[in-house]
Design a protein around this motif. Structure first.
Motif, PDB file in Angstrom:
ATOM      1  N   GLU A 214      -7.671  -3.057  -1.972  1.00  0.00           N
ATOM      2  CA  GLU A 214      -8.011  -2.052  -2.972  1.00  0.00           C
ATOM      3  C   GLU A 214      -8.088  -2.705  -4.345  1.00  0.00           C
ATOM      4  O   GLU A 214      -7.115  -3.324  -4.801  1.00  0.00           O
ATOM      5  CB  GLU A 214      -6.959  -0.941  -2.983  1.00  0.00           C
ATOM      6  CG  GLU A 214      -7.242   0.175  -3.968  1.00  0.00           C
ATOM      7  CD  GLU A 214      -6.182   1.257  -3.920  1.00  0.00           C
ATOM      8  OE1 GLU A 214      -6.563   2.431  -3.841  1.00  0.00           O
ATOM      9  OE2 GLU A 214      -4.975   0.920  -3.954  1.00  0.00           O
ATOM     10  N   ASN A 216      -7.914  -2.997  -8.276  1.00  0.00           N
ATOM     11  CA  ASN A 216      -7.096  -2.305  -9.262  1.00  0.00           C
ATOM     12  C   ASN A 216      -6.869  -3.237 -10.446  1.00  0.00           C
ATOM     13  O   ASN A 216      -7.258  -4.410 -10.418  1.00  0.00           O
ATOM     14  CB  ASN A 216      -5.763  -1.872  -8.647  1.00  0.00           C
ATOM     15  CG  ASN A 216      -5.285  -0.535  -9.191  1.00  0.00           C
ATOM     16  OD1 ASN A 216      -5.505  -0.236 -10.369  1.00  0.00           O
ATOM     17  ND2 ASN A 216      -4.632   0.250  -8.346  1.00  0.00           N
ATOM     18  N   HIS A 217      -6.229  -2.712 -11.463  1.00  0.00           N
ATOM     19  CA  HIS A 217      -6.007  -3.463 -12.704  1.00  0.00           C
ATOM     20  C   HIS A 217      -4.895  -4.493 -12.499  1.00  0.00           C
ATOM     21  O   HIS A 217      -3.805  -4.165 -12.007  1.00  0.00           O
ATOM     22  CB  HIS A 217      -5.627  -2.487 -13.822  1.00  0.00           C
ATOM     23  CG  HIS A 217      -5.751  -3.062 -15.194  1.00  0.00           C
ATOM     24  ND1 HIS A 217      -4.970  -4.100 -15.649  1.00  0.00           N
ATOM     25  CD2 HIS A 217      -6.578  -2.726 -16.227  1.00  0.00           C
ATOM     26  CE1 HIS A 217      -5.301  -4.391 -16.895  1.00  0.00           C
ATOM     27  NE2 HIS A 217      -6.281  -3.563 -17.269  1.00  0.00           N
ATOM     28  N   THR A 220      -1.719  -3.607 -14.918  1.00  0.00           N
ATOM     29  CA  THR A 220      -0.997  -2.328 -14.943  1.00  0.00           C
ATOM     30  C   THR A 220      -0.537  -1.847 -13.576  1.00  0.00           C
ATOM     31  O   THR A 220       0.182  -0.849 -13.485  1.00  0.00           O
ATOM     32  CB  THR A 220      -1.903  -1.234 -15.557  1.00  0.00           C
ATOM     33  OG1 THR A 220      -3.063  -1.084 -14.744  1.00  0.00           O
ATOM     34  CG2 THR A 220      -2.310  -1.603 -16.982  1.00  0.00           C
ATOM     35  N   THR A 221      -0.957  -2.523 -12.508  1.00  0.00           N
ATOM     36  CA  THR A 221      -0.600  -2.095 -11.158  1.00  0.00           C
ATOM     37  C   THR A 221       0.677  -2.794 -10.697  1.00  0.00           C
ATOM     38  O   THR A 221       0.736  -4.028 -10.678  1.00  0.00           O
ATOM     39  CB  THR A 221      -1.734  -2.407 -10.162  1.00  0.00           C
ATOM     40  OG1 THR A 221      -2.964  -1.902 -10.673  1.00  0.00           O
ATOM     41  CG2 THR A 221      -1.442  -1.780  -8.810  1.00  0.00           C
ATOM     42  N   ARG A 222       1.693  -2.009 -10.365  1.00  0.00           N
ATOM     43  CA  ARG A 222       2.942  -2.598  -9.888  1.00  0.00           C
ATOM     44  C   ARG A 222       2.693  -3.440  -8.630  1.00  0.00           C
ATOM     45  O   ARG A 222       1.840  -3.107  -7.806  1.00  0.00           O
ATOM     46  CB  ARG A 222       3.951  -1.497  -9.539  1.00  0.00           C
ATOM     47  CG  ARG A 222       4.433  -0.650 -10.689  1.00  0.00           C
ATOM     48  CD  ARG A 222       5.625   0.194 -10.241  1.00  0.00           C
ATOM     49  NE  ARG A 222       5.439   0.768  -8.904  1.00  0.00           N
ATOM     50  CZ  ARG A 222       6.457   1.063  -8.083  1.00  0.00           C
ATOM     51  NH1 ARG A 222       7.702   0.822  -8.446  1.00  0.00           N
ATOM     52  NH2 ARG A 222       6.213   1.598  -6.907  1.00  0.00           N
ATOM     53  N   ASP A 225       2.760  -1.552  -5.460  1.00  0.00           N
ATOM     54  CA  ASP A 225       1.674  -0.606  -5.210  1.00  0.00           C
ATOM     55  C   ASP A 225       0.359  -1.282  -4.833  1.00  0.00           C
ATOM     56  O   ASP A 225      -0.653  -0.602  -4.637  1.00  0.00           O
ATOM     57  CB  ASP A 225       1.442   0.260  -6.455  1.00  0.00           C
ATOM     58  CG  ASP A 225       2.617   1.168  -6.757  1.00  0.00           C
ATOM     59  OD1 ASP A 225       3.368   1.472  -5.810  1.00  0.00           O
ATOM     60  OD2 ASP A 225       2.800   1.547  -7.929  1.00  0.00           O
ATOM     61  N   ARG A 226       0.361  -2.572  -4.738  1.00  0.00           N
ATOM     62  CA  ARG A 226      -0.896  -3.299  -4.534  1.00  0.00           C
ATOM     63  C   ARG A 226      -1.248  -3.445  -3.059  1.00  0.00           C
ATOM     64  O   ARG A 226      -0.376  -3.598  -2.201  1.00  0.00           O
ATOM     65  CB  ARG A 226      -0.804  -4.693  -5.168  1.00  0.00           C
ATOM     66  CG  ARG A 226      -0.573  -4.655  -6.663  1.00  0.00           C
ATOM     67  CD  ARG A 226      -0.602  -6.048  -7.262  1.00  0.00           C
ATOM     68  NE  ARG A 226      -0.393  -5.975  -8.716  1.00  0.00           N
ATOM     69  CZ  ARG A 226      -0.737  -6.931  -9.564  1.00  0.00           C
ATOM     70  NH1 ARG A 226      -1.328  -8.028  -9.109  1.00  0.00           N
ATOM     71  NH2 ARG A 226      -0.510  -6.781 -10.853  1.00  0.00           N
ATOM     72  N   ARG A 227      -2.553  -3.416  -2.796  1.00  0.00           N
ATOM     73  CA  ARG A 227      -3.117  -3.807  -1.494  1.00  0.00           C
ATOM     74  C   ARG A 227      -4.062  -4.975  -1.775  1.00  0.00           C
ATOM     75  O   ARG A 227      -5.272  -4.847  -1.791  1.00  0.00           O
ATOM     76  CB  ARG A 227      -3.862  -2.637  -0.848  1.00  0.00           C
ATOM     77  CG  ARG A 227      -2.965  -1.473  -0.459  1.00  0.00           C
ATOM     78  CD  ARG A 227      -3.760  -0.316   0.121  1.00  0.00           C
ATOM     79  NE  ARG A 227      -4.558  -0.751   1.263  1.00  0.00           N
ATOM     80  CZ  ARG A 227      -5.853  -0.467   1.420  1.00  0.00           C
ATOM     81  NH1 ARG A 227      -6.508   0.220   0.488  1.00  0.00           N
ATOM     82  NH2 ARG A 227      -6.510  -0.908   2.479  1.00  0.00           N
ATOM     83  N   ASP A 228      -3.448  -6.125  -2.021  1.00  0.00           N
ATOM     84  CA  ASP A 228      -4.158  -7.307  -2.514  1.00  0.00           C
ATOM     85  C   ASP A 228      -4.580  -8.189  -1.339  1.00  0.00           C
ATOM     86  O   ASP A 228      -3.733  -8.836  -0.703  1.00  0.00           O
ATOM     87  CB  ASP A 228      -3.247  -8.089  -3.463  1.00  0.00           C
ATOM     88  CG  ASP A 228      -3.949  -9.279  -4.107  1.00  0.00           C
ATOM     89  OD1 ASP A 228      -5.082  -9.611  -3.696  1.00  0.00           O
ATOM     90  OD2 ASP A 228      -3.350  -9.884  -5.021  1.00  0.00           O
ATOM     91  N   ILE A 266      -7.490  -7.033  -9.404  1.00  0.00           N
ATOM     92  CA  ILE A 266      -7.037  -7.274  -8.038  1.00  0.00           C
ATOM     93  C   ILE A 266      -8.257  -7.146  -7.125  1.00  0.00           C
ATOM     94  O   ILE A 266      -9.020  -6.189  -7.243  1.00  0.00           O
ATOM     95  CB  ILE A 266      -5.977  -6.234  -7.635  1.00  0.00           C
ATOM     96  CG1 ILE A 266      -4.756  -6.335  -8.569  1.00  0.00           C
ATOM     97  CG2 ILE A 266      -5.559  -6.419  -6.175  1.00  0.00           C
ATOM     98  CD1 ILE A 266      -3.820  -5.153  -8.446  1.00  0.00           C
ATOM     99  N   SER A 268     -10.878  -6.331  -4.186  1.00  0.00           N
ATOM    100  CA  SER A 268     -11.045  -5.337  -3.121  1.00  0.00           C
ATOM    101  C   SER A 268     -11.403  -6.011  -1.804  1.00  0.00           C
ATOM    102  O   SER A 268     -11.145  -5.470  -0.732  1.00  0.00           O
ATOM    103  CB  SER A 268     -12.141  -4.336  -3.493  1.00  0.00           C
ATOM    104  OG  SER A 268     -13.385  -5.001  -3.673  1.00  0.00           O
TER     105      SER A 268
END
Length: 400
Positions: A214, A216-217, A220-222, A225-228, A266, A268
């Protein structure tokens, strides 16, 4: 000849070569090949798949002895991989003429198109098409990084893409094909020999791993919470090295594409291409299955989806034993094969043709073992030894 080829397609930034199929550099190389053929009074022709041929004698007579290789390169490749075989072929023909050799069979020199697959992602396109291992429909679907299809690229370079396809009649003319190539390893350097004979090509293939996460920034993304997708990809690279080391094989992630490919984003999607090769099929299966299993475990741990696609595969190629033994005999080894006989993990046009035509290979010593790099090298004395060995082989195979 070598001096004329050296500047074509060379990058001033890397010192390596970017001779990609159906580009300007490839066109220059093809013009060079034609000029060499015509300067020697050879019959020149281009087949339906864009492969170039130069003939001494009438190829229609059959049982021809053919040599050659390719002129294209990998990205920032070296000067010797491919071109050494072409230059040595013309030089060997010159040597035979200087000897006034009694050659009764037709002799051919071939430049196979798109051997490296650097532009369209599939190796040995010219020889695969000729041998029927790649259908016209499959070839027409090949695209480069800019979305240009193979047919469009061929047409832009002046070749009719509608003509491509199997060429059994042409291959039926060939009684033996011998490809000279710089060794892509150090076996000859370690044995102290200038020239060796190939025994087999390891089974090998390319697999594409698509890790989808996913975007994301990055700031700012914890972390929680990441799907890196970069994380399971990185772990998979290490897994490939581990699996190959344990199995006595090789495995490499050498190409990667990232979306959206921003420093502060991050990803996708992380798409990586695995190249793996092994001495036998069971070992190769063990390595690739191990890498895929590890990748799926890593992807699941990071909440990332994974897709794996096998893009190409070539089974083990055992070169024609009778022809291999004949090469060794001609080179003065008698029947005990004192000439070094080497296996290789690198694919070649000779391997593609081996299912249709008796094929063999000669290797020329590479003191560093480096290949697919600007540092690729072979000493002049060893190159001359390769030319003389090829001339001896052609003379022995083509005698009346």
């Amino acid at each position: 000849m070598w001096a004329e080829l050296l500047p074509i397609g060379r990058s001033s930034a890397s010192g390596g070569y970017r001779r990609y199929a159906w580009t300007g550099a490839d066109t220059e190389c093809r013009a060079w090949f034609r000029a060499q053929a015509e300067a020697r009074g050879l019959r020149y022709e281009v087949d339906r798949n864009g492969n170039q041929w130069a003939w001494l004698g009438d190829p229609e007579a059959g049982d021809a002895v053919v040599t050659g290789s390719h002129l294209d390169s990998v990205p920032d490749g070296g000067a010797f991989d491919g071109p050494l075989g072409i230059v040595s072929s013309f030089a060997a023909l010159d040597e035979l003429r200087a000897r006034e050799a009694d050659v009764g069979k037709p002799l051919g020199i071939v430049n196979f198109g798109d051997e490296e697959g650097a532009r369209f992602g599939l190796a040995c396109v010219g020889s695969r098409l000729a041998a029927g291992q790649l259908t016209p429909e499959q070839a027409h679907r090949l695209t480069d990084a800019d979305g240009i299809t193979l047919p469009r690229a061929m047409e832009a370079a002046g070749h009719d893409p509608e003509a491509i396809g199997p060429d059994p009649g042409r291959l039926a003319r060939i009684g033996a094909f011998v490809e000279l190539h710089v060794e892509q390893g150090r076996a000859l350097d370690l044995s102290g020999d200038a020239v060796g004979v190939a025994s087999a090509i390891w089974p090998h293939g390319r697999w594409r791993f698509d890790f989808r996460g996913e975007a994301n920034h990055a700031g700012t993304t914890r972390l929680a919470d990441r799907r890196d997708p970069m994380l399971p990809y990185a772990e998979t690279v290490l897994a490939a090295r581990r699996e190959a080391r344990l199995a006595g094989a090789v495995a490499t992630f050498g190409k990667i594409a990232v979306e959206p490919n921003g420093v502060n984003a991050i990803p996708s999607l992380v798409r990586g291409w695995l190249d793996s090769r092994a001495p036998d099929q069971d070992t190769l299966d063990t390595v690739v299955n191990g890498v895929e299993q590890a990748a799926r475990e890593y992807a699941a741990a990071h909440g990332v989806d994974l897709g794996v696609v096998r893009e190409s595969f070539t089974p083990v190629v055992e070169f024609d034993h009778a022809l291999r033994d004949e090469l060794a005999r001609i080179l003065g080894s008698d029947t005990d094969l004192k000439v070094p006989v080497l296996g290789t993990g690198a694919g070649h046009d000779a391997g593609i043709l081996s299912g249709t035509v008796p094929t063999a290979m000669l290797f020329v010593r590479n003191p560093t073992g480096v290949s697919h790099s600007p540092a690729e090298f072979a000493a002049e004395d060893d190159c001359v030894a390769g030319v003389l060995a090829l001339a001896d082989v052609l003379e022995g195979l083509a005698r009346r």
